[in-house]
Design a protein around this motif. Sequence first.
Motif, PDB file in Angstrom:
ATOM      1  N   ASN A  59       0.854  -1.189   0.000  1.00  0.00           N
ATOM      2  CA  ASN A  59       0.000   0.000   0.000  1.00  0.00           C
ATOM      3  C   ASN A  59       0.884   1.231   0.000  1.00  0.00           C
ATOM      4  OD1 ASN A  59      -2.502  -1.301   0.111  1.00  0.00           O
ATOM      5  ND2 ASN A  59      -2.442  -1.439   2.342  1.00  0.00           N
ATOM      6  N   GLY A  60       0.465   2.244  -0.725  1.00  0.00           N
ATOM      7  CA  GLY A  60       1.217   3.494  -0.775  1.00  0.00           C
ATOM      8  C   GLY A  60       2.262   3.546  -1.877  1.00  0.00           C
ATOM      9  N   ALA A  61       2.596   2.394  -2.456  1.00  0.00           N
ATOM     10  CA  ALA A  61       3.544   2.367  -3.577  1.00  0.00           C
ATOM     11  C   ALA A  61       2.813   2.812  -4.841  1.00  0.00           C
ATOM     12  CB  ALA A  61       4.106   0.952  -3.745  1.00  0.00           C
ATOM     13  N   PRO A  62       3.556   3.209  -5.890  1.00  0.00           N
ATOM     14  CA  PRO A  62       2.890   3.529  -7.155  1.00  0.00           C
ATOM     15  C   PRO A  62       2.007   2.359  -7.595  1.00  0.00           C
ATOM     16  CG  PRO A  62       5.196   4.126  -7.260  1.00  0.00           C
ATOM     17  CD  PRO A  62       5.006   3.353  -5.982  1.00  0.00           C
ATOM     18  N   VAL A  63       0.876   2.676  -8.199  1.00  0.00           N
ATOM     19  CA  VAL A  63      -0.127   1.665  -8.539  1.00  0.00           C
ATOM     20  C   VAL A  63      -0.049   1.266 -10.008  1.00  0.00           C
ATOM     21  CG1 VAL A  63      -2.611   1.189  -8.633  1.00  0.00           C
ATOM     22  CG2 VAL A  63      -1.663   2.552  -6.747  1.00  0.00           C
ATOM     23  N   VAL A  64      -0.133  -0.038 -10.243  1.00  0.00           N
ATOM     24  CA  VAL A  64      -0.289  -0.574 -11.589  1.00  0.00           C
ATOM     25  C   VAL A  64      -1.654  -1.260 -11.604  1.00  0.00           C
ATOM     26  CG1 VAL A  64       0.580  -2.132 -13.362  1.00  0.00           C
ATOM     27  CG2 VAL A  64       2.183  -0.970 -11.844  1.00  0.00           C
ATOM     28  N   LEU A  65      -2.559  -0.728 -12.414  1.00  0.00           N
ATOM     29  CA  LEU A  65      -3.889  -1.311 -12.562  1.00  0.00           C
ATOM     30  C   LEU A  65      -3.906  -2.102 -13.865  1.00  0.00           C
ATOM     31  CD1 LEU A  65      -6.839  -1.654 -11.717  1.00  0.00           C
ATOM     32  CD2 LEU A  65      -7.315   0.568 -12.764  1.00  0.00           C
ATOM     33  N   VAL A  66      -4.037  -3.417 -13.754  1.00  0.00           N
ATOM     34  CA  VAL A  66      -3.983  -4.323 -14.894  1.00  0.00           C
ATOM     35  C   VAL A  66      -5.403  -4.739 -15.258  1.00  0.00           C
ATOM     36  CG1 VAL A  66      -3.090  -6.532 -15.737  1.00  0.00           C
ATOM     37  CG2 VAL A  66      -1.741  -5.187 -14.108  1.00  0.00           C
TER      38      VAL A  66
END
Length: 178
Positions: A17-24
Amino acid sequence: MSEPRAEGPALVWAGENGAPVVLVLDPLGEAKHEEIPPTWNEIAGDRHVCWCRLPVEGGLTEAEELLADPAALGSPVDLVVSGPNAFEGLDMAARHTGTVRSVLLVDPESHSLHDGENRMSTRRSELEDAGIMVAVVARTFEGDRDRIGPPLPLGHPDVVKEVHSSLIALDAPSRGGV
């Protein structure tokens, strides 16, 4: 009885949580056992990966709801979308230009007709004008190299390698790089 890929959760999370997000946005529905494909573990080591399983009813709606709440999702958000859902992914990014940093496409032409290609080109230009980077990061090759027809599965090692390289390049300006 439902299709096997439609069983399981709509969203699968990995990483911090809190890391850059990758939405696949996965049209094939990998990750049905609540774990992302093992090939994505390195990316999940420094990202918060949200794997949206599109064959599951409501999967696309849940992804849209996540993008509508950037405070809860985190940022930046990089969207990875494949083949038959490429235009939907570009459309989704256009509705959330304040949240999405990039759209990374895998085999986007694999299910499009000429009109679809024109629509994709127009949407891509609109997104780039809004400051969102759009790039084709992997595609199926004809011949002996790829024995899998398009679109390549998002868990394919070549796809993962190119997605990871693209994410690192996107991060470079914020780390004082080029």
